[in-house]
Scaffold this motif. Structure first.
Motif, PDB file in Angstrom:
ATOM      1  N   LEU A   1       4.159   7.999  -5.151  1.00 23.16           N
ATOM      2  CA  LEU A   1       3.738   8.339  -3.835  1.00 23.16           C
ATOM      3  C   LEU A   1       3.750   9.655  -3.296  1.00 23.16           C
ATOM      4  CD1 LEU A   1       5.245   4.943  -2.586  1.00 23.16           C
ATOM      5  CD2 LEU A   1       2.875   5.322  -2.752  1.00 23.16           C
ATOM      6  N   GLN A   2       4.770  10.337  -3.345  1.00 24.55           N
ATOM      7  CA  GLN A   2       4.938  11.727  -3.015  1.00 24.55           C
ATOM      8  C   GLN A   2       3.692  12.643  -3.767  1.00 24.55           C
ATOM      9  OE1 GLN A   2       9.044  12.213  -4.090  1.00 24.55           O
ATOM     10  NE2 GLN A   2       9.622  12.359  -1.908  1.00 24.55           N
TER      11      GLN A   2
ATOM     12  N   ASN B   1       0.661  11.961  -1.766  1.00 25.69           N
ATOM     13  CA  ASN B   1       0.698  12.551  -0.575  1.00 25.69           C
ATOM     14  C   ASN B   1       0.149  13.975  -0.721  1.00 25.69           C
ATOM     15  OD1 ASN B   1       1.140  12.582   2.236  1.00 25.69           O
ATOM     16  ND2 ASN B   1       3.050  13.872   1.788  1.00 25.69           N
TER      17      ASN B   1
ATOM     18  N   SER C   1       4.956   3.316   4.937  1.00 25.18           N
ATOM     19  CA  SER C   1       4.710   3.262   6.254  1.00 25.18           C
ATOM     20  C   SER C   1       3.850   2.237   6.786  1.00 25.18           C
ATOM     21  CB  SER C   1       4.008   4.766   6.754  1.00 25.18           C
ATOM     22  OG  SER C   1       5.065   5.682   6.799  1.00 25.18           O
ATOM     23  N   GLU C   2       2.774   2.074   6.152  1.00 27.56           N
ATOM     24  CA  GLU C   2       1.751   1.087   6.314  1.00 27.56           C
ATOM     25  C   GLU C   2       2.584  -0.491   6.372  1.00 27.56           C
ATOM     26  OE1 GLU C   2      -1.880   0.911   4.356  1.00 27.56           O
ATOM     27  OE2 GLU C   2      -2.443   3.016   5.136  1.00 27.56           O
TER      28      GLU C   2
ATOM     29  N   THR D   1       0.930  -1.381   0.140  1.00 23.18           N
ATOM     30  CA  THR D   1      -0.035   0.011  -0.025  1.00 23.18           C
ATOM     31  C   THR D   1       0.996   1.239  -0.020  1.00 23.18           C
ATOM     32  OG1 THR D   1      -0.055  -0.293   2.621  1.00 23.18           O
ATOM     33  CG2 THR D   1      -1.973  -1.025   1.246  1.00 23.18           C
ATOM     34  N   ASN D   2       1.733   1.329   1.099  1.00 20.48           N
ATOM     35  CA  ASN D   2       2.552   2.453   1.024  1.00 20.48           C
ATOM     36  C   ASN D   2       3.732   2.084   2.127  1.00 20.48           C
ATOM     37  OD1 ASN D   2       2.096   3.520   3.784  1.00 20.48           O
ATOM     38  ND2 ASN D   2      -0.095   4.098   2.917  1.00 20.48           N
TER      39      ASN D   2
ATOM     40  N   GLU E   1       9.499   7.548   4.704  1.00 19.40           N
ATOM     41  CA  GLU E   1       8.944   7.349   6.011  1.00 19.40           C
ATOM     42  C   GLU E   1      10.149   7.317   6.866  1.00 19.40           C
ATOM     43  OE1 GLU E   1      10.387   3.543   4.423  1.00 19.40           O
ATOM     44  OE2 GLU E   1       9.441   5.204   3.574  1.00 19.40           O
TER      45      GLU E   1
ATOM     46  N   ASN F   1       4.140   8.577   6.561  1.00 18.51           N
ATOM     47  CA  ASN F   1       4.693   9.067   5.188  1.00 18.51           C
ATOM     48  C   ASN F   1       4.320   7.941   4.252  1.00 18.51           C
ATOM     49  OD1 ASN F   1       4.980  11.449   6.433  1.00 18.51           O
ATOM     50  ND2 ASN F   1       7.178  11.540   6.264  1.00 18.51           N
ATOM     51  N   LEU F   2       3.711   8.408   3.159  1.00 22.11           N
ATOM     52  CA  LEU F   2       3.539   7.322   2.036  1.00 22.11           C
ATOM     53  C   LEU F   2       4.775   6.660   1.637  1.00 22.11           C
ATOM     54  CD1 LEU F   2       0.721   8.624  -0.089  1.00 22.11           C
ATOM     55  CD2 LEU F   2       0.425   7.256   2.075  1.00 22.11           C
ATOM     56  N   VAL F   3       6.088   7.912   1.447  1.00 17.68           N
ATOM     57  CA  VAL F   3       7.191   7.384   1.003  1.00 17.68           C
ATOM     58  C   VAL F   3       8.296   8.332   1.896  1.00 17.68           C
ATOM     59  CG1 VAL F   3       7.257   9.079  -0.577  1.00 17.68           C
ATOM     60  CG2 VAL F   3       8.815   7.160  -1.115  1.00 17.68           C
TER      61      VAL F   3
ATOM     62  N   GLN G   1      -3.453  14.207  -1.741  1.00 20.63           N
ATOM     63  CA  GLN G   1      -4.228  14.173  -0.574  1.00 20.63           C
ATOM     64  C   GLN G   1      -4.225  15.265   0.504  1.00 20.63           C
ATOM     65  OE1 GLN G   1      -2.685  10.496   1.216  1.00 20.63           O
ATOM     66  NE2 GLN G   1      -3.685   9.153   0.039  1.00 20.63           N
TER      67      GLN G   1
END
Length: 256
Positions: free
Chosen positions: A189-190, A193, A67-68, A64-65, A153, A149-151, A196
């Protein structure tokens, strides 16, 4: 009263995707850990098979990303002290000994930075900002987690954070296409972010930000002293900034 001299146990964690070339080296250097867990993002090579054959616990989880993925891995750890190195990072014997001594006597610190020596296209990179590169790679899971953070992290730790003396070797470069693919993923991914956060790209983002990144890395951080490798690094990273905002622009226009 007898003193408790038990050495705290360590869980080594890794997130992986098509890392078969690095698995054996990675696990060999982490054999001092009491537990090794791979969270694999559905690799299409034999990453999972190799890791399992060498004694690691392997779990599959769709990506997913970052951090997750990392926080999911932390939740699987049996022990409190976590080592979370990337597959392209090599732990030296000196760093291993320092880690074991630190876990045995961490003092009042719950997390520790490890300095990284970056290698690119077969050359150690000494400038361009890479000389100061470090990341938290050792921490107590009761006092730290990745920041969401999605990337790019980072571990957000409560309490004091220390820094280890010994460095690891970071070999992020396999081939130019592979390195460029990594930067493409990071840019996407950035961009997501920023989307969003409802940031809208403009002329400044497309032209000034990439130019600033190049000038900062190549001239102000002395990447020029790393020769052609320093130029290539500054160029591809500045272009990845441009791609970040291009992908953000495409998101607003619903363009794939």
């Amino acid at each position: 009263m007898a003193e408790n001299t038990a050495v705290p146990k360590i869980t080594a964690l890794a997130i992986s995707y098509n890392e078969a070339l690095n698995v054996e080296r990675y696990i060999e250097r982490l054999k001092f850990a009491d537990e090794i867990i791979f969270v694999d993002s559905e690799s299409t090579d034999n990453t999972q098979t190799l890791a399992a054959q060498m004694g690691a616990k392997v779990l599959t989880r769709p990506f997913t990303n970052f951090s997750e993925q990392r926080n999911f891995a932390i939740a699987q750890a049996t022990h409190d002290w976590i080592l979370f190195f990337d597959l392209d990072e090599i732990i030296t014997p000196e760093l291993e000994e320092e880690i074991k001594a630190t876990v045995k006597n961490p003092g009042d610190k719950n997390a520790f930075f490890v300095k990284r020596t970056f290698h690119f296209m077969g050359k150690r990179i000494r400038f361009g900002g890479w000389q100061n590169d470090k990341a938290i790679r050792l921490f107590n899971k009761n006092h730290g987690a990745y920041n969401g953070n999605l990337v790019h992290e980072e571990v957000k730790a409560d309490g004091k954070v220390g820094i280890l003396k010994n460095r690891l070797n970071h070999y992020s470069y396999k081939s130019f296409d592979n390195y460029n693919d990594k930067l493409n993923l990071y840019s996407k991914l950035q961009a997501l972010n920023l989307y969003q956060k409802k940031v809208r790209p403009n002329v400044y983002h497309f032209f000034i930000r990439p130019l600033y990144r190049f000038l900062w890395q190549y001239f102000f951080r002395l990447g020029v002293l790393d020769g052609k490798e320093g130029f290539i690094l500054a160029y591809v990273h500045s272009f990845s900034v441009f791609k970040r905002y291009l992908q953000l622009w495409m998101m607003y226009r619903k363009i794939d």
